[in-house]
Motif scaffolding. Structure first.
Motif, PDB file in Angstrom:
ATOM      1  N   THR A 218      45.581  71.408 145.968  1.00  0.00           N
ATOM      2  CA  THR A 218      47.251  70.638 146.012  1.00  0.00           C
ATOM      3  C   THR A 218      46.560  70.259 144.424  1.00  0.00           C
ATOM      4  OG1 THR A 218      46.502  70.974 148.231  1.00  0.00           O
ATOM      5  CG2 THR A 218      47.377  68.745 147.538  1.00  0.00           C
ATOM      6  N   TRP A 220      45.952  70.739 141.206  1.00  0.00           N
ATOM      7  CA  TRP A 220      46.812  71.614 140.344  1.00  0.00           C
ATOM      8  C   TRP A 220      48.180  71.245 140.226  1.00  0.00           C
ATOM      9  CZ3 TRP A 220      42.972  75.072 138.522  1.00  0.00           C
ATOM     10  CH2 TRP A 220      42.955  75.895 136.905  1.00  0.00           C
ATOM     11  N   ARG A 221      48.531  71.530 141.402  1.00  0.00           N
ATOM     12  CA  ARG A 221      50.339  71.671 141.555  1.00  0.00           C
ATOM     13  C   ARG A 221      50.842  70.209 140.847  1.00  0.00           C
ATOM     14  NH1 ARG A 221      48.543  74.867 145.794  1.00  0.00           N
ATOM     15  NH2 ARG A 221      48.637  73.275 147.416  1.00  0.00           N
ATOM     16  N   HIS A 224      50.577  69.000 137.919  1.00  0.00           N
ATOM     17  CA  HIS A 224      51.443  70.208 137.082  1.00  0.00           C
ATOM     18  C   HIS A 224      53.143  69.268 137.121  1.00  0.00           C
ATOM     19  CE1 HIS A 224      53.964  73.656 136.178  1.00  0.00           C
ATOM     20  NE2 HIS A 224      53.719  74.166 135.193  1.00  0.00           N
TER      21      HIS A 224
END
Length: 253
Positions: A218, A220-221, A224
């Motif tokens: 979660t 990581w997204r 990004h």
């Protein structure tokens, strides 16, 4: 803890607190250090994990190489020593990758050829596209800027999810922007690896459960999408561009 350099404070070092019964991300504590910017003479902060072991002699060499390896371009805004043994998921930070037979030592050809043929025991530091959160050294003013632009918001989500994931995917890109837009020093090194190994005792303080892995995904997204212009996939490689200019760095330590 502080390191003295010629009678002045060179940098301050902070270790993470012991793990609580339910894990609290280290960034919750680290962001408090912003209040020290302007109050200390030091220009460098080392956010080193409690299970990293090193000697005072290693500490002096790390600081010396950080200070001189990139000469006129200025010290890197974010950097770290190498890690031994090879406990991390990111191969480029392992000391073993830089020794004879390692991925960065004597491989010929391929994406990193220009970097690899320059690396060895005589190299003091190398520009990198990734520095891990385990033992990073940060310019204190950049650290303060980074907390305002990303750290505080990320810390709130990390606290909800009980995960550290995210900041080290952003700070190299952020450092390049800071060098260009704030310092007006586009040639300043954003991130670098300092070729001094420190020992990871691997206290396993972070509970690597399936819930932790899900939270990491979660975050990581989130990072990004939060700053896509800064984001870097940490499973990538050392920056190969301008390798002959930025990776052959030597200085007297």
């Amino acid at each position: 803890h502080m390191l003295e350099d010629g009678g002045r404070t060179a940098f301050w070092m902070f270790t993470e607190p012991p793990m609580l019964s339910r894990y609290r991300p280290k960034l919750l504590y680290q962001r408090r250090f912003v209040d020290l910017v302007g109050k200390l003479e030091a220009g460098l902060i080392w956010l080193v994990d409690v299970d990293i072991s090193f000697t005072s002699a290693q500490l002096q060499v790390i600081y010396s190489r950080w200070h001189c390896a990139f000469a006129g371009r200025g010290p890197p805004l974010v950097s770290q020593p190498l890690i031994t043994p090879s406990t991390q998921a990111f191969w480029s930070v392992h000391a073993s990758a830089w020794t004879h037979g390692g991925e960065l030592a004597d491989v010929h050809g391929g994406e990193l050829a220009d970097v690899q043929d320059a690396l060895g025991d005589e190299v003091d530091a190398a520009e990198s596209s990734f520095v891990e959160m385990q033992a990073p050294l940060l310019d204190m003013h950049f650290f303060s800027w980074l907390m305002r632009h990303a750290g505080n918001a990320l810390a709130q989500l990390q606290e909800q999810l009980h995960s550290d994931t995210g900041l080290d995917m952003l700070w190299c890109g952020a450092a390049r922007e800071y060098a260009r837009e704030v310092l007006r020093q586009p040639a300043r090194v954003g991130c670098a690896l300092i070729t001094v190994p420190v020992y990871h005792t691997n206290a396993k303080q972070i509970p690597k459960t399936s819930a932790y892995d899900a939270a990491s995904g979660t975050l990581w997204r989130f990072v990004h999408g939060f700053h896509p212009e800064w984001y870097h996939n940490p499973f990538g490689h050392l920056t190969a561009s301008k390798a002959r200019e930025v990776s052959r760095r030597h200085c007297t330590t």
